[in-house]
Design a protein around this motif. Structure first.
Motif, short mmCIF file in Angstrom:
data_model
loop_
_atom_site.label_atom_id
_atom_site.label_comp_id
_atom_site.label_asym_id
_atom_site.label_seq_id
_atom_site.Cartn_x
_atom_site.Cartn_y
_atom_site.Cartn_z
N ALA A 9 5.35 -29.18 27.61
CA ALA A 9 5.04 -28.39 26.40
C ALA A 9 6.24 -27.56 25.98
CB ALA A 9 3.85 -27.47 26.67
N VAL A 10 6.29 -27.30 24.68
CA VAL A 10 7.17 -26.24 24.17
C VAL A 10 6.43 -24.94 24.40
CG1 VAL A 10 8.31 -25.27 22.14
CG2 VAL A 10 8.16 -27.77 22.42
N ILE A 11 7.05 -24.03 25.16
CA ILE A 11 6.34 -22.78 25.46
C ILE A 11 6.96 -21.56 24.76
CG2 ILE A 11 5.41 -23.64 27.64
CD1 ILE A 11 7.54 -21.83 29.05
N ALA A 12 8.15 -21.74 24.16
CA ALA A 12 8.73 -20.61 23.43
C ALA A 12 9.75 -21.14 22.44
CB ALA A 12 9.39 -19.61 24.38
N PHE A 13 9.93 -20.40 21.38
CA PHE A 13 10.86 -20.78 20.31
C PHE A 13 11.48 -19.52 19.73
CE2 PHE A 13 11.08 -21.47 15.54
CZ PHE A 13 12.31 -22.09 15.56
N ALA A 14 12.77 -19.56 19.50
CA ALA A 14 13.45 -18.45 18.82
C ALA A 14 14.54 -19.01 17.94
CB ALA A 14 14.05 -17.47 19.83
N GLN A 15 14.84 -18.31 16.88
CA GLN A 15 15.94 -18.73 16.00
C GLN A 15 16.63 -17.50 15.44
OE1 GLN A 15 14.58 -20.59 12.25
NE2 GLN A 15 12.55 -19.81 12.72
N SER A 16 17.86 -17.71 15.00
CA SER A 16 18.60 -16.62 14.37
C SER A 16 18.16 -16.50 12.92
CB SER A 16 20.11 -16.94 14.42
OG SER A 16 20.38 -18.08 13.64
N ASP A 17 18.60 -15.44 12.28
CA ASP A 17 18.55 -15.43 10.82
C ASP A 17 19.64 -16.40 10.36
OD1 ASP A 17 16.60 -13.53 10.94
OD2 ASP A 17 17.95 -11.83 10.52
N HIS A 18 19.34 -17.19 9.36
CA HIS A 18 20.31 -18.18 8.90
C HIS A 18 21.05 -17.61 7.70
CE1 HIS A 18 18.45 -20.62 11.86
NE2 HIS A 18 17.27 -20.43 11.31
N LEU A 19 22.35 -17.57 7.78
CA LEU A 19 23.16 -16.83 6.83
C LEU A 19 24.29 -17.72 6.30
CD1 LEU A 19 23.51 -13.66 9.08
CD2 LEU A 19 21.99 -13.90 7.09
N ARG A 20 24.74 -17.41 5.10
CA ARG A 20 25.81 -18.21 4.50
C ARG A 20 27.11 -18.10 5.30
NH1 ARG A 20 28.79 -21.27 3.81
NH2 ARG A 20 29.77 -22.18 1.99
N ARG A 21 27.41 -16.92 5.81
CA ARG A 21 28.61 -16.72 6.61
C ARG A 21 28.29 -15.81 7.78
NH1 ARG A 21 32.70 -18.56 3.61
NH2 ARG A 21 33.86 -18.46 5.54
N THR A 22 28.96 -16.04 8.90
CA THR A 22 28.84 -15.12 10.05
C THR A 22 30.22 -14.93 10.66
OG1 THR A 22 28.34 -17.03 11.43
CG2 THR A 22 26.45 -15.78 10.63
N ASP A 23 31.17 -14.53 9.83
CA ASP A 23 32.55 -14.43 10.30
C ASP A 23 32.70 -13.51 11.51
OD1 ASP A 23 33.15 -16.02 8.21
OD2 ASP A 23 34.27 -14.52 7.05
N GLU A 24 31.82 -12.49 11.57
CA GLU A 24 31.99 -11.49 12.62
C GLU A 24 31.53 -12.01 13.98
OE1 GLU A 24 29.73 -11.68 10.39
OE2 GLU A 24 27.80 -11.13 11.25
N LEU A 25 30.89 -13.19 13.97
CA LEU A 25 30.34 -13.71 15.22
C LEU A 25 31.04 -14.99 15.64
CD1 LEU A 25 26.52 -13.36 14.41
CD2 LEU A 25 27.92 -11.82 15.79
#
Lengths: 352, 320
Positions: A9-25
């Motif tokens: 089973a899939v027991i957990a799911f997480a995702q980031s906020d999806h952004l046009r740019r993430t230069d700082e990361l």
């Protein structure tokens, strides 16, 4: 019911906020919070995970072996059992599912990510095409999807208004998805490559996702309502575009048959259709009626982080089962131009 | 620990270029050589279908297929898409249609560009013909594009072809260039910004307290963010080293020289650098060294002995 050796089973799911740019990361800085959230949801520590598998693409990063950098976010010491696919994370999930089926692991962490912002993703994706006959012409991803859209229109299966409605419905649904990059009313816009307009195309962005898989009683112990993977299969078309009927997706249909999609009704479908026209093809291949909630998350038209958007479809479908909003869902992931490769999974929750 | 004033995130152009040299099998060689000679070849499958462009294995049965046929240079558009804004490297610089064209005598379609005045001039089912490139080398781009042929354009049947040509093309060079704007992210930006002040900045793991240098923003052991910035060095200890005897191209350092792992004071792991200012055969584990910056250098040019007594093995053995 016992299609496979083990219940997974899939027991957990997480995702980031999806952004046009993430230069700082950097990639690892983008992925790590997602890994922490998905682990926290289960109470598992990184060192307790039996197998880790990731999906990403060096061509997005412009760097060889770029996935090794994100391993820093996993906690790979002492040495862990780990693998990587140069593909959407849905295929990493498939590998992890196989690993659990073989009995070599009871739990798996699957994650994937993509930063499209450093390069020009439409051009970058041409490098996955046949290098002899196709890639030297640099047909970009929108152009190839547009050929498929025109074939659908010629076949009378949709029209431009029908395509626009798919984009509008997706972004309206995304209003309830805090991670989406585009939501609400979005202008249909100009032709990108006709007949596809801006509103028919996915946003370009950066993002990451992760799921945790677990077998049998481990899943029951760690998750109140596990999303059991009762079927999963993936298939590929012949690679020459001119060889295929672009209005159909036999690979999706065969994968769905093998995954047992047609054995009982589904209430939810999370389809990886980066272009509005592809939803038309997938609905037909999967035999989805109007009573099925298609892409309640907003789908790839609301957020399309390369290499993660397919895994997110599985994660979103599973999360609906975790929340009790779905009992039987189909999740689909694609890779390559014009629905080249397709993965289909059936997820089910235990009935009360 | 220094105050974390976030410097502006660095960005720089990153160019990836690759001229992959690819060899061709017998079928692809015949097809691409044929294009050079103004002939379009397909291949016939076991069930009699003619595939253009040709492949070497039947996509249904996976049988090897080698029966070549010549097809027409006119054909029919099976689907199309109007490209109002051509992108770099695409076949035409002016607006054009992407098309799948089923050439006369073929059962499958080839992807290419169609030169047409506007989308109103393009329809599925229209007749088109090959426009050959002025100079042909044995590549898919030997077809410059397709052009409208008019409804009267004669069809053609597939006819057997030996696939033999004088001076066959046996390989292609698949040139590609991709342009990126690379950003190293928060942690590495801080490291690079520190170097511009001739400081070496690491980051401490809040869990295991190890100081990583250069920092990448995460502790690979604990899998958590490293956010406490720590200045390390400038001096450090040689933990291990090797003697380089082969001169690298474009490198103006005389061999032999010593390349070493150096644990800067306060760092939890060693980084690497060249050792200078001492004969190569006198470098040793435990040697105390310090960085030497050259005018305008963006990182230490090399490390030289500080003159301090060697470090005790027990002090640095965990960092080897």
């Amino acid at each position: 019911m016992a299609r496979y050796a083990r219940e997974v089973a899939v027991i957990a799911f997480a995702q980031s906020d999806h952004l046009r740019r993430t230069d700082e990361l950097s990639e690892v800085e983008m992925v790590m919070p997602v890994l922490h959230r998905v682990l926290a949801a289960t109470g598992l520590k990184a060192g307790e995970i039996g197998f880790t598998c990731s999906g990403s693409s060096d061509y997005l990063a412009g760097r060889a072996f770029s996935f090794t950098m994100t391993l820093d976010g996993v906690g790979a010491w002492p040495p862990i059992s780990e693998s990587h696919v140069e593909m959407d994370g849905a295929w990493a999930l498939y590998e992890a599912w196989v690993k659990i089926q073989t009995g070599e692991a009871d739990t798996a962490l699957v994650y994937s990510y993509g930063k499209s912002s450093p390069g020009s993703v439409r051009d970058v994706l041409t490098r996955q095409l046949d290098p002899y006959y196709v890639a030297p012409l640099w047909p970009d991803s929108v152009a190839l999807a547009a050929l498929q859209a025109q074939a659908l229109i010629d076949a009378g299966e949709t029209d431009e208004a029908g395509l626009a409605a798919i984009g509008a419905r997706s972004r309206a649904s995304a209003g309830a998805n805090p991670h989406a990059q585009l939501s609400g009313a979005v202008a249909q816009g100009e032709y990108q490559v006709a007949p596809l307009r801006t509103g028919d195309c996915p946003p370009i962005g950066d993002g990451a996702a992760a799921v945790i898989l677990a077998a049998g009683d481990v899943a029951r112990r760690l998750c109140e309502r596990p999303a059991w993977i009762t079927g999963i299969d993936h298939r590929i078309e012949a690679h020459s575009l001119g060889l295929r009927d672009l209005t159909d997706s036999p690979s999706t249909r065969i994968a769905a048959e093998h995954a047992g999609v047609f054995e009982a009704p589904v209430d939810t479908a999370e389809l990886h259709a980066p272009f509005s026209s592809q939803e038309v093809v997938l609905r037909k291949a999967l035999g989805l009626g109007g009573d099925v909630a298609v892409n309640p998350s907003g789908g790839a038209l609301a957020a399309n982080p390369m290499m993660a958007a397919g895994l997110i479809r599985i994660g979103e479908a599973a999360a609906r089962i975790h929340r009790g909003e779905s009992d039987r869902a189909v999740a689909h992931a694609t890779s390559g131009p014009c629905l080249q490769q397709n993965l289909v999974a059936v997820l089910e929750g235990d009935r009360a | 620990m220094t105050a974390a004033s976030p410097p502006e995130i660095l960005r720089a152009p990153l160019v990836v270029e690759f001229p992959f040299t690819r060899s061709l099998g017998p079928v692809q060689s015949a097809f691409l050589t044929g294009l050079r000679e103004g002939v379009v070849l397909g291949v016939t499958t076991a069930d009699g279908k003619v595939m253009v462009p040709p492949v070497e294995y039947d996509p249904v049965t996976a049988e090897e297929i080698r029966d070549l046929v010549e097809v027409g240079t006119t054909g029919t558009v099976t689907t199309w898409a109007w490209n109002g804004s051509p992108r770099p490297n695409q076949p035409l610089a002016t607006p054009f249609a992407w098309v799948l064209v089923r050439l006369d005598g073929a059962d499958t379609a080839i992807l290419h560009a169609l030169d047409a005045p506007g989308p109103e001039a393009v329809t599925t089912g229209m007749r088109v013909r090959v426009r050959w490139a002025a100079e042909r080398t044995g590549a898919i781009t030997d077809i410059a594009c397709f052009e409208p042929a008019g409804d009267g354009a004669a069809g053609a049947q597939a006819t057997p072809h030996s696939g033999e040509f004088a001076d066959a093309v046996t390989g292609i060079v698949a040139e590609a260039r991709l342009d990126y704007s690379y950003s190293p992210g928060r942690a590495q930006t801080a490291y690079i910004a520190g170097l511009s002040e001739q400081k070496t900045i690491g980051e401490r793991c809040p869990s295991c307290h190890k100081v990583y240098v250069p920092p990448r923003g995460a502790c690979p052991t604990c899998g958590v963010a490293t956010s406490d910035r720590v200045e390390v060095g400038p001096a450090g200890t040689v933990t291990t080293y090797c003697i380089v005897n082969i001169k690298a191209r474009n490198l103006d350092i005389e061999v032999p020289y010593v390349y070493a792992h150096i644990a800067l004071d306060g760092a939890g792991l060693a980084l690497h650098g060249r050792i200078g200012g001492i004969p190569y055969d006198q470098v040793r584990m435990g040697l105390r060294v310090e960085p030497v910056w050259t005018e305008g250098g963006r990182y230490p040019d090399h490390y030289r002995p500080t003159g301090e007594p060697d470090a005790d093995y027990d002090v640095y053995k965990e960092l080897i």
